[in-house]
Enzyme design. Structure first.
Site: not given
Ligand code: UDP
Length: 367
Positions: A206
């Site tokens: 993403h």
């Molecule tokens: N996550 C979720 N559903 C999904 C994809 C990710 O609940 O379909 C959760 C994942 O388990 C983690 C968090 O979202 O706890 C991560 O968010 P994201 O990847 O959007 O952002 P980043 O961590 O890169 O800031």
């Protein structure tokens, strides 16, 4: 004592869930007001987390989302300033590295309200990432910086942040992993994919650095295809839109599904063979679930995983991705890189202590 917590994006709902629960359990005297900026607004990117993780409904929803970084941050600043003037909190609490983090930290610091930043000190050293700009600026206007790792503490010290502001408390995502493990839930569609447990790759993509670049997107999906391993891909709305815009069709071994709730996500993480991701949070969750992680970026903030040989940073090169996914590397580690699941308690203890010390000092100075 009043805390105003600013959240707006998926990972922040998960992080805030554990801290918010700790407030309710250990310090019911503390009033926490949640403000949702509206950065993520789809039901499966927002509501599902409030429902599943039993996060109290936000006291305010600013409904700001869908714009550019500048538009979003500017509109959030204006609204948050109004709200902070109205609510007069003792602390503003911000999480991670999104536009909501920056807007919350900036609005509060200009009003001389104390800011606490959870997940402080992370650095990718790539200033082309919007997240890197947000986290650096938020750190430097914060009063208390809650660092999840030793390296995060070092990064902050290297940038001249005074030691007394830095608090190594561990990672609230570790708290979430420990607490919600027992509630993990198999997605209802999983059986219809006819996949074997421990035999599929769980993938998320993403980050703007990937989704905004057609070459990188093509490279990643070619790599997944080349691996020949079944892939489950919960699709972030941005990624789905970009795939359409770029006319990219998912390879036949890649099963694109709607974003899942956290409880389903942790079930998928616990039952996959390995993880491929450009997400910050998912890299750590791979580790919490003892799964090897293939990172679809050029660098990572979670260096300790790479140093421990548990995370392979492969970028978007199809051959490297396929090779890493096929390597069948096993997870071998019994370390505790992110604390023991008690970060939230330490955070609230520190916040409350600071206010109590100040109240006593104020009383003495008034006497
Ligand atoms: N996550 C979720 N559903 C999904 C994809 C990710 O609940 O379909 C959760 C994942 O388990 C983690 C968090 O979202 O706890 C991560 O968010 P994201 O990847 O959007 O952002 P980043 O961590 O890169 O800031």
């Amino acid at each position: 004592m009043k805390i105003l917590t600013v959240i707006g994006a998926r990972p922040q709902f998960i992080k805030a869930a554990v801290v918010s629960r700790a407030f309710r359990e250990h310090r019911p005297d503390v009033q926490e007001l949640l403000v949702h900026t509206g950065q993520h607004y789809d039901a499966n990117m927002s509501d599902v987390f409030f429902d599943e993780l039993k996060i109290p409904r936000p006291a305010h929803n600013l409904g700001i989302g869908g714009g550019t970084h500048g538009q979003n941050t500017g509109r959030m600043l204006e609204k948050l300033e109004e709200l902070m003037l109205l609510e007069k909190p003792d602390w503003v609490l911000v999480y991670g590295d999104t536009d909501s983090t920056l807007a919350g930290a900036l609005a509060a610091s200009k009003l001389h309200i104390k800011v606490a930043h959870v997940e402080a000190g992370l650095r990718s050293f790539n200033r082309r990432m919007p997240e890197e700009i947000n986290r650096i600026l938020a750190d430097h206007v914060s009063t208390l910086l809650f660092a999840p790792t030793r390296l995060a503490v070092k990064n902050l010290r290297d940038e001249g942040v005074p030691s007394e502001k830095i608090h190594p408390v561990g990672d609230v995502m570790c708290d979430a992993a420990v607490f919600y493990k027992q509630h993990a839930r198999k997605p209802i569609w999983f059986d219809s994919l006819c996949l074997d447990i421990d035999k599929f790759v769980l993938c998320t993509v993403h980050r703007a650095e990937n989704t905004d670049d057609p070459d990188r997107m093509r490279g990643i999906f070619q790599g997944l295809e080349k691996s020949g391993i079944p892939v489950v891909l919960p699709l972030h709305p941005r990624t789905r839109a970009k795939l359409k815009q770029m006319n990219l069709v998912l390879p036949s071994n890649v099963h694109g599904v709607d974003p899942v709730g956290y409880l389903e996500m942790i079930w998928l993480e616990a039952n996959c063979r390995l993880v491929a991701t450009d997400s910050g949070g998912v890299q750590k969750e791979a580790y919490f679930n003892k799964k090897y992680c293939v990172t679809l970026r050029e660098e990572t903030e979670w260096i300790e995983l790479v140093e421990a040989g548990l995370n392979d940073v492969v970028g978007s090169n199809p051959e490297k991705i396929a090779e890493a996914l096929q390597s069948g590397r096993k997870f071998l580690s019994e370390s505790y890189l992110y604390g023991s699941g008690q970060a939230a308690e330490q955070i609230i203890a520190r916040l409350v202590k600071t206010v109590e010390v100040k109240t006593v000092a104020d009383r003495i100075s008034q006497d």
